[in-house]
Design an enzyme around this catalytic site. Sequence first.
Site, PDB file in Angstrom:
ATOM      1  N   ASP A   5       0.863  -1.175   0.000  1.00  0.00           N
ATOM      2  CA  ASP A   5       0.000   0.000   0.000  1.00  0.00           C
ATOM      3  C   ASP A   5       0.903   1.228   0.000  1.00  0.00           C
ATOM      4  OD1 ASP A   5      -2.274   1.713   0.509  1.00  0.00           O
ATOM      5  OD2 ASP A   5      -3.226  -0.019   1.458  1.00  0.00           O
ATOM      6  N   ASP A  38      -2.929   4.679  -2.401  1.00  0.00           N
ATOM      7  CA  ASP A  38      -3.891   5.241  -1.472  1.00  0.00           C
ATOM      8  C   ASP A  38      -4.307   6.642  -1.902  1.00  0.00           C
ATOM      9  OD1 ASP A  38      -5.067   4.956   1.318  1.00  0.00           O
ATOM     10  OD2 ASP A  38      -3.991   6.855   1.535  1.00  0.00           O
ATOM     11  N   GLU A  51      -6.828   3.702  -5.720  1.00  0.00           N
ATOM     12  CA  GLU A  51      -8.008   3.892  -4.884  1.00  0.00           C
ATOM     13  C   GLU A  51      -8.697   5.176  -5.313  1.00  0.00           C
ATOM     14  OE1 GLU A  51      -9.600   4.620  -0.354  1.00  0.00           O
ATOM     15  OE2 GLU A  51      -7.691   5.428  -0.988  1.00  0.00           O
ATOM     16  N   HIS A 104     -11.129  -2.486   3.866  1.00  0.00           N
ATOM     17  CA  HIS A 104     -10.949  -2.129   5.275  1.00  0.00           C
ATOM     18  C   HIS A 104     -11.612  -0.798   5.644  1.00  0.00           C
ATOM     19  CE1 HIS A 104      -8.178   0.246   3.085  1.00  0.00           C
ATOM     20  NE2 HIS A 104      -7.925   0.978   4.156  1.00  0.00           N
ATOM     21  N   ASP A 105     -12.222  -0.130   4.684  1.00  0.00           N
ATOM     22  CA  ASP A 105     -12.914   1.138   4.967  1.00  0.00           C
ATOM     23  C   ASP A 105     -14.427   0.989   4.898  1.00  0.00           C
ATOM     24  OD1 ASP A 105     -10.522   2.614   5.166  1.00  0.00           O
ATOM     25  OD2 ASP A 105     -10.496   2.984   3.004  1.00  0.00           O
TER      26      ASP A 105
END
Length: 574
Positions: free
Chosen positions: A99, A201, A280, A337-338
């Site tokens: 990431d 990210d 993302e 994970h969000d």
Amino acid sequence: MAHLRWWQRATFYQIYPRSFADGNGDGIGDFVGMLAKLDYLQSLGVDALWLSPHFPSPNADMGYDVSDYTGVAPEYGTLDDFRRFLDGAHARGMRVLLDLVLNHTSEQHPWFVESRSSRDNPKRDWYVWRDPAPDGGPPNNWNSAFGGSAWEFDPPTGQYYYHFFFKQQPDLNWRNPEVKQAMWQAVRFWLDMGVDGFRLDAIGTIFEDPAYPNHTSKLSQIEMLRAWRENRSPEEQQALMAEFMDMFKHQFGRPEVHDLMKELRALLDEYPGDRVLIGEDDDVAYYGNGDDELHLVFNFPLMRTNRLTPAWVRANQAERLSKLPPGAWPCNTLGNHDSTRLWSAFGDGQHDAEIARVNAALLLTLRGTPVLYNGEEIGMTDLLLERFDQLRDNQAINLYHFAVGEGISPDEAMRMAARMTRDRCRTPMQWANAPNAGFSPPGVQTWLPVNPNYAQGVNVADQDGDPNSMLNFYRRLLALRKRTPALMAGDYVPVNEEAQDYLAFLRRDEDSGQICLVVLNMSAQFREARFTLPWPSARCLFSSHGHEGETAHLSALRLAPFEIFIGELTHGRA
Ligand code: GLC
Ligand code: CA
């Protein structure tokens, strides 16, 4: 299919390192734990692992506040542990993506520590510093996406710094070429080691409007925070999203990002082995011309609903696929994970298990690279935390304090926080029906509570040997995808588009001549699908109802509630 690149054939799997497997018994996941689970991941049938940040971090944003881009957080192990994990994955034919957080660092990163130390420090300009407004307040009215002003005053030097996310995450100034050089060095560090690529990210937020104009949105902070993770109707969500975007319009989506992505892509392309970038962001513009920016951009609009209906999926695919530049390859996901977990996000409260399976089948049969989130394959669900002291996500902690400050009762504020906190989908992976779900040894306090439903079959060990388990359902689908060229490479052609209750589409692979028909009954009703296709029947390749190997007549295909049917219409060149 021969022309497909590895990342087009692959299924990706996101590991949240903190919650995957605890190898040293301190209640926190780590590389020794992850290494021990590689055989499991191989048996699942995934091809590439994306790790959420494993770098040293004060964890104001659970690793997304990086304080050293070339290290390993001590709680996760050492660089040698990382290398063993990387080698172990490669030895099993799996790739590893890291990431990469470009927009900001941790406030404790040495770069920022230097930058804030004085106005004439050589690294001052590595971050975004501005003088106060004439009244002493922040330079403009911009908000942080996580609540409050986007500006934080730093008394020693009398200026504000800009942060799109938490105030512990100061934004880097990417207009300074030294920042780029320093970050590209870190990128090379991992590529040299053999890492296969990066999930990027929050790329949209890397640049801001250099004129720093005020926004004119009327959306209030409390409304925004409430809406951020709540379950609302698709219409409400879309309206809020539009307002939200308007509020932040000067703070993201700048054209400068594209030049930066091109540069990063060129850097990756210097390396052998077809390294890959996944962005993302929603915006297909990050594919560039289809071959000069990112390889993959998440199709997030697909998951932005609380019910995946046939109409929703058709509209999403029609829009998304038509917008892709030539040569660009789609990338679908239904959780990370969000977000709310797949199981909890799209269920109706009555048929959640069936709906979760239909949605998994959707994800694994649509055109494009699927990205799974750890735990989805055993049907893990969101955990609603009950107590304030259990919260770990600062977004929820801030919301709680903000809500209480607005006069909302502590109980109600806690319920709001529990609903929106990202902690709910980050609980430890459930490996067995054993204390701590086998994630940590018995008696250890895990960093987030373990979801008690591990004792009701939501765990790997119980599902491993059960042919009807969710885990084996995923394994069967992943294996089918891998051996079925049409599912991997084929185009997407919707059929029977008027059907309200079921979704049907073809996947046609020119190279092999194979054509598959996917039919997903997304309703609790028996249905009969009547197809007028050039082929009267299909050989069933996959069925949720035990029809594999049978010949299905397409003039009247009987579908049980939530039935999944994948059939082959042609095999090989005519
Ligand atoms: C991304 C991450 C999220 C993080 C944010 C700031 O959206 O997925 O977890 O909080 O970026 O880095
Ligand atoms: Ca540990």
